[in-house]
Write a protein that holds these residues in place. Structure first.
Motif, short mmCIF file in Angstrom:
data_model
loop_
_atom_site.label_atom_id
_atom_site.label_comp_id
_atom_site.label_asym_id
_atom_site.label_seq_id
_atom_site.Cartn_x
_atom_site.Cartn_y
_atom_site.Cartn_z
N GLU A 201 0.83 -1.21 0.00
CA GLU A 201 0.00 0.00 0.00
C GLU A 201 0.87 1.26 0.00
N ASP A 202 2.00 1.22 0.71
CA ASP A 202 2.93 2.36 0.69
C ASP A 202 3.40 2.63 -0.73
N GLN A 203 3.68 1.57 -1.47
CA GLN A 203 4.23 1.73 -2.82
C GLN A 203 3.16 2.11 -3.84
N ILE A 204 1.98 1.49 -3.71
CA ILE A 204 0.93 1.71 -4.70
C ILE A 204 0.11 2.96 -4.41
N GLY A 205 -0.16 3.18 -3.12
CA GLY A 205 -0.98 4.33 -2.75
C GLY A 205 -2.43 3.99 -2.52
N ALA A 206 -2.76 2.70 -2.56
CA ALA A 206 -4.14 2.25 -2.34
C ALA A 206 -4.10 0.85 -1.73
N SER A 207 -5.12 0.51 -0.98
CA SER A 207 -5.21 -0.82 -0.38
C SER A 207 -5.72 -1.82 -1.40
N TYR A 208 -5.58 -3.10 -1.10
CA TYR A 208 -6.08 -4.12 -2.02
C TYR A 208 -7.61 -4.09 -2.17
N PRO A 209 -8.37 -3.91 -1.10
CA PRO A 209 -9.82 -3.78 -1.29
C PRO A 209 -10.18 -2.61 -2.20
N GLU A 210 -9.44 -1.50 -2.08
CA GLU A 210 -9.69 -0.35 -2.97
C GLU A 210 -9.34 -0.70 -4.41
N LEU A 211 -8.23 -1.41 -4.61
CA LEU A 211 -7.83 -1.77 -5.96
C LEU A 211 -8.81 -2.77 -6.58
N GLU A 212 -9.34 -3.67 -5.76
CA GLU A 212 -10.34 -4.61 -6.26
C GLU A 212 -11.58 -3.87 -6.75
N TRP A 213 -11.97 -2.86 -5.99
CA TRP A 213 -13.12 -2.05 -6.40
C TRP A 213 -12.83 -1.35 -7.73
N ALA A 214 -11.63 -0.75 -7.84
CA ALA A 214 -11.26 -0.04 -9.06
C ALA A 214 -11.19 -0.98 -10.26
N MET A 215 -10.69 -2.19 -10.03
CA MET A 215 -10.60 -3.19 -11.10
C MET A 215 -12.00 -3.55 -11.60
N GLU A 216 -12.93 -3.70 -10.67
CA GLU A 216 -14.31 -4.00 -11.05
C GLU A 216 -14.93 -2.86 -11.83
N MET A 217 -14.69 -1.63 -11.37
CA MET A 217 -15.23 -0.46 -12.07
C MET A 217 -14.65 -0.34 -13.48
N ASN A 218 -13.36 -0.62 -13.60
CA ASN A 218 -12.71 -0.56 -14.91
C ASN A 218 -13.30 -1.60 -15.85
N ASP A 219 -13.55 -2.80 -15.32
CA ASP A 219 -14.15 -3.86 -16.14
C ASP A 219 -15.56 -3.49 -16.60
N GLU A 220 -16.22 -2.65 -15.81
CA GLU A 220 -17.57 -2.21 -16.17
C GLU A 220 -17.55 -1.03 -17.14
N GLY A 221 -16.35 -0.58 -17.50
CA GLY A 221 -16.24 0.52 -18.46
C GLY A 221 -16.32 1.91 -17.86
N LYS A 222 -16.20 2.01 -16.55
CA LYS A 222 -16.25 3.32 -15.90
C LYS A 222 -15.00 4.12 -16.24
N THR A 223 -15.12 5.45 -16.12
CA THR A 223 -13.97 6.33 -16.34
C THR A 223 -13.78 7.22 -15.12
N GLU A 224 -12.67 7.92 -15.12
CA GLU A 224 -12.32 8.79 -13.98
C GLU A 224 -13.41 9.80 -13.68
#
Length: 263
Positions: A201-224
């Motif tokens: 998390e120190d290196q990436i800047g986000a926790s794994y649960p947060e990244l899992e959420w972002a991965m799901e949103m990306n798969d759904e075609g969401k944008t920033e």
């Protein structure tokens, strides 16, 4: 998730793959982290040989202690589990000394961190080759296919990936179900490549649960533009790593020569 059925599915998959390949079992690097703990336990449950390597390179004592405790726990349950400790610190230092000097040592920190992972991969394949074992990968789905948080031809250099379709939270769920040591379940995830206690998390800047959420949103075609605040920040972090590390996730590009040029 149907935890026990998932465990059985992976164990059967591992056993079938090794048997069909004519191999005796698996070799795996044990880091003291959750991913290698789960993977080695699943490999051990096949009843095939499992050779655990503990390969410190300026490793923190806590990481080494967790790794050894886990291996001893495995050996107490599974008779075909064995261990070899390979101290790679002097090898790493010798290799460092062989490289040209640089004006600013910080400029090559990332290269040296990745070199650690590649030395470990080389060690794993040394034992795999003469013992007829498969190198079992420890990457999970978020690391391997989301943010590409691994070293190309380092911990990414494996024969098979038993947990690469599991999210990090699912890795924890399976590890807890199988009775992995609490100290590993409680430890903050780290790649262990820096010789200090910095976490993923120190290196990436986000926790794994947060990244899992972002991965799901990306798969759904969401944008920033679909998010605000912390969600927007996490989504940007995910997209940056996902874009930057595509070279790890796609096949190596091959320059195809037109047939007419070969005539």
């Amino acid at each position: 998730m149907q935890t026990e059925k998932v465990v059985n599915h992976i164990v059967n998959w591992l056993k079938d793959y090794a048997t069909n390949a004519g191999m005796k079992g698996f070799v795996i690097g044990i880091s003291g982290g959750i991913d290698s703990a789960l993977t080695s336990t699943l490999c051990a449950k096949t009843g095939l040989e499992v050779h655990c390597l503990e390969m410190p390179i300026h490793q923190s004592e806590k990481q080494v202690s967790r790794a050894l405790n886990h291996i001893n726990w495995l050996k107490a349950q599974f008779p075909k589990v064995r261990m070899t400790q390979v101290n790679l610190t002097p090898v790493f230092e010798s290799l460092k000394d062989a490289f040209p000097e640089v004006e600013n040592e910080e400029d090559r920190f990332m290269s040296l961190a990745n070199t650690r992972a590649r030395l470990r991969m080389t060690s794993l394949y040394y034992f795999a080759a003469y013992e007829k074992l498969l190198v079992a990968g420890t990457g999970n789905k978020v690391e391997d296919f989301g943010v590409g948080f691994y070293t190309k031809y380092g911990d990414g250099g494996v024969d098979l990936s038993p947990i690469a379709d599991l999210l990090k939270t699912e890795v924890y769920a399976l590890a807890a179900h199988l009775g992995v040591n609490q100290e590993i379940l409680d430890a903050a995830p780290t790649d262990g490549l820096w010789g200090d206690n910095r976490t993923d998390e120190d290196q990436i800047g986000a926790s794994y649960p947060e990244l899992e959420w972002a991965m799901e949103m990306n798969d759904e075609g969401k944008t920033e533009s679909d998010f605000e605040g912390r969600q927007k920040e996490v989504f940007k972090i995910f997209k940056r790593f996902n874009t930057m590390n595509q070279h790890k996730m796609v096949p190596i590009p091959v320059c195809e020569i037109p047939k007419e040029l070969k005539k």
